[in-house]
Design a protein around this motif. Structure first.
Motif, PDB file in Angstrom:
ATOM      1  N   TYR A   1     -43.966  26.349  30.005  1.00 43.08           N
ATOM      2  CA  TYR A   1     -44.504  27.178  31.072  1.00 43.08           C
ATOM      3  C   TYR A   1     -44.274  26.556  32.444  1.00 43.08           C
ATOM      4  O   TYR A   1     -44.224  27.248  33.445  1.00 43.08           O
ATOM      5  CB  TYR A   1     -46.013  27.447  30.845  1.00 43.08           C
ATOM      6  CG  TYR A   1     -46.899  26.250  30.838  1.00 43.08           C
ATOM      7  CD1 TYR A   1     -47.448  25.752  32.020  1.00 43.08           C
ATOM      8  CD2 TYR A   1     -47.218  25.594  29.657  1.00 43.08           C
ATOM      9  CE1 TYR A   1     -48.268  24.639  32.011  1.00 43.08           C
ATOM     10  CE2 TYR A   1     -48.031  24.497  29.634  1.00 43.08           C
ATOM     11  CZ  TYR A   1     -48.576  24.024  30.820  1.00 43.08           C
ATOM     12  OH  TYR A   1     -49.383  22.927  30.809  1.00 43.08           O
ATOM     13  N   LEU A   2     -44.149  25.188  32.532  1.00 43.87           N
ATOM     14  CA  LEU A   2     -43.909  24.548  33.813  1.00 43.87           C
ATOM     15  C   LEU A   2     -42.565  24.973  34.408  1.00 43.87           C
ATOM     16  O   LEU A   2     -42.403  25.077  35.620  1.00 43.87           O
ATOM     17  CB  LEU A   2     -43.943  23.014  33.642  1.00 43.87           C
ATOM     18  CG  LEU A   2     -45.334  22.400  33.402  1.00 43.87           C
ATOM     19  CD1 LEU A   2     -45.216  20.918  33.127  1.00 43.87           C
ATOM     20  CD2 LEU A   2     -46.230  22.646  34.629  1.00 43.87           C
ATOM     21  N   GLU A   3     -41.615  25.237  33.507  1.00 44.86           N
ATOM     22  CA  GLU A   3     -40.280  25.658  33.957  1.00 44.86           C
ATOM     23  C   GLU A   3     -40.322  26.980  34.718  1.00 44.86           C
ATOM     24  O   GLU A   3     -39.691  27.130  35.759  1.00 44.86           O
ATOM     25  CB  GLU A   3     -39.360  25.778  32.736  1.00 44.86           C
ATOM     26  CG  GLU A   3     -37.950  26.267  33.064  1.00 44.86           C
ATOM     27  CD  GLU A   3     -37.135  26.488  31.807  1.00 44.86           C
ATOM     28  OE1 GLU A   3     -36.265  27.401  31.826  1.00 44.86           O
ATOM     29  OE2 GLU A   3     -37.372  25.789  30.798  1.00 44.86           O
ATOM     30  N   VAL A   4     -41.142  27.935  34.235  1.00 44.72           N
ATOM     31  CA  VAL A   4     -41.178  29.239  34.888  1.00 44.72           C
ATOM     32  C   VAL A   4     -42.085  29.231  36.112  1.00 44.72           C
ATOM     33  O   VAL A   4     -41.916  30.035  37.032  1.00 44.72           O
ATOM     34  CB  VAL A   4     -41.627  30.331  33.897  1.00 44.72           C
ATOM     35  CG1 VAL A   4     -40.641  30.476  32.773  1.00 44.72           C
ATOM     36  CG2 VAL A   4     -43.026  30.044  33.364  1.00 44.72           C
ATOM     37  N   ILE A   5     -43.083  28.337  36.129  1.00 40.37           N
ATOM     38  CA  ILE A   5     -43.986  28.282  37.282  1.00 40.37           C
ATOM     39  C   ILE A   5     -43.227  27.902  38.547  1.00 40.37           C
ATOM     40  O   ILE A   5     -43.501  28.425  39.634  1.00 40.37           O
ATOM     41  CB  ILE A   5     -45.126  27.270  37.028  1.00 40.37           C
ATOM     42  CG1 ILE A   5     -46.051  27.787  35.916  1.00 40.37           C
ATOM     43  CG2 ILE A   5     -45.932  26.986  38.298  1.00 40.37           C
ATOM     44  CD1 ILE A   5     -47.100  26.770  35.467  1.00 40.37           C
ATOM     45  N   LYS A   6     -42.232  27.033  38.416  1.00 36.83           N
ATOM     46  CA  LYS A   6     -41.532  26.485  39.570  1.00 36.83           C
ATOM     47  C   LYS A   6     -40.401  27.393  40.072  1.00 36.83           C
ATOM     48  O   LYS A   6     -39.766  27.096  41.070  1.00 36.83           O
ATOM     49  CB  LYS A   6     -40.953  25.102  39.215  1.00 36.83           C
ATOM     50  CG  LYS A   6     -42.032  24.074  38.881  1.00 36.83           C
ATOM     51  CD  LYS A   6     -41.410  22.747  38.466  1.00 36.83           C
ATOM     52  CE  LYS A   6     -42.487  21.709  38.116  1.00 36.83           C
ATOM     53  NZ  LYS A   6     -41.892  20.414  37.671  1.00 36.83           N
ATOM     54  N   ARG A   7     -40.136  28.495  39.394  1.00 37.19           N
ATOM     55  CA  ARG A   7     -39.007  29.359  39.792  1.00 37.19           C
ATOM     56  C   ARG A   7     -39.286  30.040  41.128  1.00 37.19           C
ATOM     57  O   ARG A   7     -40.397  30.506  41.400  1.00 37.19           O
ATOM     58  CB  ARG A   7     -38.726  30.421  38.729  1.00 37.19           C
ATOM     59  CG  ARG A   7     -38.244  29.824  37.425  1.00 37.19           C
ATOM     60  CD  ARG A   7     -37.905  30.865  36.406  1.00 37.19           C
ATOM     61  NE  ARG A   7     -36.820  31.749  36.827  1.00 37.19           N
ATOM     62  CZ  ARG A   7     -36.107  32.498  35.999  1.00 37.19           C
ATOM     63  NH1 ARG A   7     -36.355  32.442  34.702  1.00 37.19           N
ATOM     64  NH2 ARG A   7     -35.151  33.275  36.458  1.00 37.19           N
TER      65      ARG A   7
END
Length: 815
Positions: free
Chosen positions: A55-61
C-alpha cells in the motif's frame, strides 16, 4: 476525469469497486491490500484493475487525485498521512464509511429497483401469456408455474370455487404428491384453510404450518407442506378460486413476494373469467351451428313433406280447371282458382325456405353457363306480366345495346330479377311504374329495378336483405310475405361475387341494383366491388327502344296431340300423385300403367315395354336412383326415356344416371306434357335400326355438348373426327342424319360434304351444316346446294336444332 486509489479490498473496497468501475468519469488507478485473496482483489483481477499488496507504493503516487482508505487500520492511516503527495485528497474514517454506506445503500436500492422492474416485466409477460392462452388448462398451468417462479418455490396448486356445488375443485397440481392431487374436490369446511382464505379475502401467509394449530390442515401436512401462501382469486368481489404456493421447509415469504402474488392473482382471475366466457361462447356458437343445421334439415324435410300434398292440391285444381273431369259452374271455378292461387303462393314460400336451407347447409352450387341476358329479361318480363296487369302498372325495359351473353348461373340470376320485380310490384301502388335497366360496364354487368312505390327509410336499408325480416314485422302489416325474397337475391348475387344494394326515399320509390362480374376471354373476373353512383342509366349506355307491357298475361300453350294409345309407365307410390298423372296423361291420349315399387317398375317395364317412364325417387325399399340405374344397365330397357318427377331436387344426379329430364313436384304441366309428347314420339320412332345421328367436325368439345343434349332428347348419337374417320363412321354405322360443324372457312373448303354425297352408302343421308354468322353469301349459297339445312352456330340454341331435326324427320321419313 477523477483518478482514485483504494486501500483495502475487504467489504468496503469490494462495495466501492463496481460503482467506480462503471462510472465513466472515474479512473481506478489501483487497489491495495496485503491479502491478495480478498474479494476486492478478485474483482480487480476479473476486470483488469491494477492491484498490489504494497500500500505504501500507491500512497506515494503523484498521478492520483483522491486516496480512499477503507482498510480500517491505524497503521495505514498514519502511513497515508505521512507519505501522500501534497495535492492528493484523502477520504478515510467516518467520511470513507459514509461514502461506503451511501454507495452500498444506493446499490441496494438499485438492486431493489432492478428486481421490481424484473418482477413487473415478468407480470407483464404472464399477463400476455394468460390473455393469449387458448384453453382453461393452459391458463391454469401458466398461473401456477408463474407463481412458483416468482417465489422460487418447489410446488403449487390452483383450486376453483364451484358456486353450484359450493365446493372447491382442484384444476392444477405441480410438485405435490399423487395422493394430494387425487383429492380433486373438497367442501369448504369451517375451520379449514380454504374457509379461512375465503373469509378473509386476502392472502394468507403461513411460514410454519405446525404453528397454526387453530387451522384444520390435515391434507396439507400429509402432503409434507411446511410453509405456504394462499392467495384468493377475486372477480367483482366474488371468489373465483385460490392459488396455493407451497414449500416443504419452513421459510419466510417476503412482503414483496406476497404483493406480486396478489397482482398475479388479479390477472389470473380476469384470465380465468375470460377463458371461461370464451369457452361458453364457443359452446354457444357450436350449439347455434348445430341448431341451425337441425333447423335447415328440418326445413328441408318439412318442405318436402309439404310439397307432397301441395302436388295434389295444385295438380287436381289445374285438372278440374282444365275441365278434364267435367264442366264447372262459375262459383266452382272461382273456388278452384282461389285454391290454386293459394297453393301456388304456399309453394313459392316453401321453395324460398328450401333454397335458404340449401344455401346454409352448403348444398347450393352455381351452374355456370353462357346465356343471353336479353332473352332472360324477356322471359322474366313475360312471367311477371300478369302481376303487373292486375295492378294496372307500367313495366318498362331499358337494355344497353351492348348487352349480350353473360357467364353466370342463369336460373339464379333469373330468380334474383324475379324477386326484385315481385318486390317492386308488391310495394308499388296501382298505376305506378316499374322499370328494368341493364348496362354493360368495363368489369361487370349492372342491372337495376326501379319503382315508384312507397320507398324505404335509410335505417331500413340494412335489414331488408336479412332472412325472415320485413320492414313492418307486426301481425297487422299490410303486405304479405316471409321476407325471404330479397335475402335469397342477396345470397345468389354474392355467390357470383357480385354486389347488391338499394337506394330509396319514402314516398318516392326505390331502386334495387346488383352486379354480375364480367368473365373475360382469359378467365379473369372483373371487379364488381365499386357501387355505382345514383342516376338513370338511359343517359349512359345506348339503349334499345323500351318495351312496355307486352300483354303477355294471356299467353296460352297449345299442347301437341300425341299418337293415341302410346304406353307410359308411371312409377309412383303416392296414390294421389299417381292418379293425377294418370288423369293428365289419359286426357292426352296415353295408355298409363302404374307401378308402386321399384321391383314392380322393373317387372312392368320388361312386360309392357313402354315408350316412356316417369319415375319418383322416394319409393319404398328400393329408391328411384336404384331403379334408374337398373333400367339403364339393362340392354333391353336402356333405350326407354326416363323422366324423374320427384319432391327431391337433385337434377345433376338424375341426369348423370341417365334421366332425359327432371321435374320437381309440384309439376308445371304446361312444361311437362309437351316434353312427354316429344320424348314418347322420339322413343317410339328411335327403335328402328336406322336411328343414329352422326356429328362431325374439328371442334369435338362443342359437338360433345350437342351430342349430350340430343341423347337427353332420346336420340342415339356418335361423334366422329376428321374426314377419314367421319366417312368410315358414316359407312359403318349408317346414320339417319349427319350434323357437320362447318363454322370455319377451312372446313367449308374441305371435301367432306362432297365425299359424303358421292359415296353410295351415304349419298341419301340428309346433312345439317352448322355455320358461322359472318359466313359470306357466296359460301352460304354453295352450302345450300349441298346440304338440307343451314343453322348459324353463333345464334342457334338447342331448341332450334331440335326443331330442325324434327322438320327433316317429317320431310325425309328419317325414322
Amino acid at each position: 476525469m477523477l483518478r482514485i486509489v483504494i486501500i483495502g479490498a475487504g467489504k468496503g473496497g469490494t462495495a466501492l469497486l463496481p460503482i467506480f468501475y462503471q462510472d465513466k468519469f472515474v479512473q481506478i488507478v489501483a487497489i491495495a491490500d496485503i491479502d491478495l485473496n480478498a474479494e476486492g482483489i478478485k474483482f480487480a483481477k476479473r476486470y483488469n484493475i491494477p492491484f498490489t499488496d504494497n500500500y505504501l507504493e500507491v500512497i506515494k503516487r503523484t498521478d492520483v487525485d483522491v486516496i480512499i482508505n477503507v482498510s480500517g487500520s491505524d497503521e495505514v492511516t498514519e502511513a497515508v498521512k505521512n507519505n501522500k503527495p501534497p495535492n492528493v485528497e484523502v477520504m478515510e474514517g467516518k467520511s470513507a464509511k459514509l461514502l461506503w454506506g451511501l454507495i452500498d445503500e444506493g446499490r441496494k436500492k438499485e438492486n431493489e429497483i432492478r428486481k421490481s422492474l424484473m418482477e413487473h416485466k415478468a407480470l407483464y409477460k404472464i399477463g400476455l401469456m394468460l390473455v393469449s392462452a387458448a384453453s382453461t388448462n393452459e391458463v391454469f398451468e401458466t398461473i401456477v408455474r408463474s407463481a412458483m417462479d416468482i417465489t422460487n418455490s418447489p410446488a403449487g396448486s390452483l383450486a376453483l370455487f364451484n358456486p353450484e356445488t359450493q365446493m372447491m375443485e382442484l384444476v392444477v397440481s405441480i410438485g405435490l404428491c399423487e395422493e394430494f392431487a387425487n383429492v380433486n374436490k373438497w367442501p369448504i369446511r369451517e375451520g379449514g384453510l380454504t374457509h379461512h382464505v375465503i373469509k378473509r379475502k386476502f392472502p394468507v401467509v403461513i411460514s410454519d404450518i405446525r404453528e397454526k394449530t387453530f387451522l384444520d390442515n390435515s391434507a396439507v401436512t400429509a402432503a409434507g407442506i411446511q410453509s405456504l401462501v394462499a392467495v384468493p382469486l377475486m372477480s367483482e368481489g366474488d371468489i373465483v378460486g385460490i392459488l396455493y404456493i407451497d414449500d416443504f421447509k419452513v421459510r419466510q415469504f417476503t412482503q414483496r413476494e406476497v404483493s406480486i402474488l396478489n397482482l398475479l392473482a388479479t390477472k389470473a382471475a380476469f384470465a380465468i373469467e375470460k377463458v371461461r366466457l370464451l369457452e361458453k361462447l364457443e359452446k354457444a356458437n357450436q350449439d347455434l351451428l348445430e341448431a341451425n343445421r337441425l333447423k335447415s334439415e328440418f326445413l328441408a324435410n318439412m318442405s318436402h313433406e309439404l310439397r307432397t300434398p301441395l302436388n295434389s292440391i295444385i295438380g287436381f285444381s289445374e285438372l278440374m280447371l282444365d275441365r278434364i273431369p267435367g264442366e264447372l259452374n262459375t262459383d266452382q271455378e272461382q273456388c278452384l282458382n282461389d285454391i290454386l292461387e293459394s297453393g301456388q303462393h304456399l309453394l313459392t314460400l316453401i321453395n324460398d325456405i328450401l333454397d335458404i336451407a340449401k344455401i346454409e347447409s352448403g348444398k347450393t352450387e352455381l351452374n355456370m353457363e353462357y346465356f343471353d341476358l336479353r332473352q332472360l329479361v324477356d322471359k322474366v318480363e313475360r312471367t311477371v306480366a300478369s302481376l303487373v296487369g292486375q295492378k294496372s302498372q307500367l313495366l318498362e325495359i331499358f337494355l344497353d345495346k351492348q348487352i349480350g351473353e353473360v357467364y353466370a348461373d342463369g336460373r339464379k340470376i333469373k330468380q334474383v330479377l324475379l324477386n326484385l320485380l315481385s318486390n317492386s310490384i308488391k310495394f308499388t301502388p296501382e298505376g305506378g311504374t316499374i322499370r328494368v335497366e341493364a348496362a354493360l360496364k368495363p368489369d361487370h354487368y349492372l342491372i337495376r329495378v326501379r319503382d315508384t312505390g312507397i320507398g324505404l327509410r335509410k335505417e331500413e336499408f340494412d335489414i331488408i336483405f336479412d332472412e325472415f325480416r320485413q320492414v313492418d314485422g307486426s301481425c297487422t302489416r299490410k303486405y304479405e310475405g316471409t321476407g325471404l325474397g330479397l335475402a335469397l337475391a342477396k345470397r345468389f348475387v354474392e355467390m357470383h361475387k357480385g354486389k347488391i344494394w338499394v337506394e330509396s326515399e319514402i314516398g318516392k320509390g326505390s331502386c334495387f341494383s346488383f352486379t354480375i362480374p364480367l368473365i373475360r376471354d382469359n378467365g379473369v373476373t372483373g371487379n364488381s366491388d365499386i357501387l355505382e353512383e345514383e342516376g338513370t342509366l338511359e343517359t349512359e349506355p345506348e339503349f334499345d327502344m323500351p318495351t312496355v307491357n307486352r300483354n303477355l298475361c294471356n299467353l296460352s300453350v297449345k299442347l301437341s296431340q300425341p299418337e293415341r294409345g302410346r304406353r307410359i309407365l308411371v312409377v309412383e307410390d303416392d296414390p294421389k300423385a299417381a292418379d293425377l298423372l294418370r288423369c293428365y296423361l289419359n286426357n292426352e291420349g296415353y295408355q298409363v300403367f302404374v307401378a308402386t315399387s321399384g321391383k314392380q317398375a322393373i317387372d312392368m317395364a320388361n312386360e309392357i315395354r313402354p315408350a316412356l317412364i316417369t319415375l319418383d325417387v322416394m319409393l319404398p325399399k328400393r329408391d328411384g336412383w336404384d331403379v334408374l340405374q337398373e333400367l339403364k344397365s339393362n340392354q333391353e330397357l336402356s333405350d326407354i326415356p326416363v323422366i324423374v318427377i320427384s319432391i327431391v331436387d337433385n337434377k345433376e344426379l338424375g341426369y348423370s344416371l341417365g334421366a332425359v329430364d327432371y321435374f320437381v313436384k309440384p309439376v308445371d304441366w304446361l312444361k311437362m306434357l309437351p316434353r312427354i309428347a316429344d320424348l314418347s314420339l322420339n322413343a317410339a320412332t328411335m327403335k328402328t335400326p336406322n336411328s343414329l345421328i352422326m356429328l362431325a367436325g374439328d371442334n369435338s368439345h362443342e359437338l360433345q355438348i350437342i351430342s349430350s343434349f340430343l341423347q337427353r332428347e332420346g336420340f342415339k348419337t356418335i361423334v366422329a373426327g376428321d374426314e377419314q374417320q367421319a366417312l368410315k363412321t358414316a359407312c359403318d354405322q349408317a346414320p339417319c342424319l349427319i350434323i357437320l360443324d362447318l363454322s370455319r372457312k377451312a372446313e367449308i373448303e374441305s371435301n367432306l360434304v362432297k365425299i359424303l354425297q358421292e359415296h353410295k352408302e351415304t349419298q341419301n343421308v340428309p346433312i345439317i351444316a352448322l355455320i358461322s354468322e359472318d359466313l359470306d353469301e357466296k359460301d352460304k349459297k354453295l352450302l345450300h346446294k349441298r346440304v338440307k339445312m343451314l343453322l348459324e352456330k353463333d345464334t342457334m340454341d338447342n331448341s332450334e336444332l331440335l326443331a330442325g331435326i324434327k322438320r327433316l324427320a317429317e320431310s325425309f321419313s328419317l325414322y
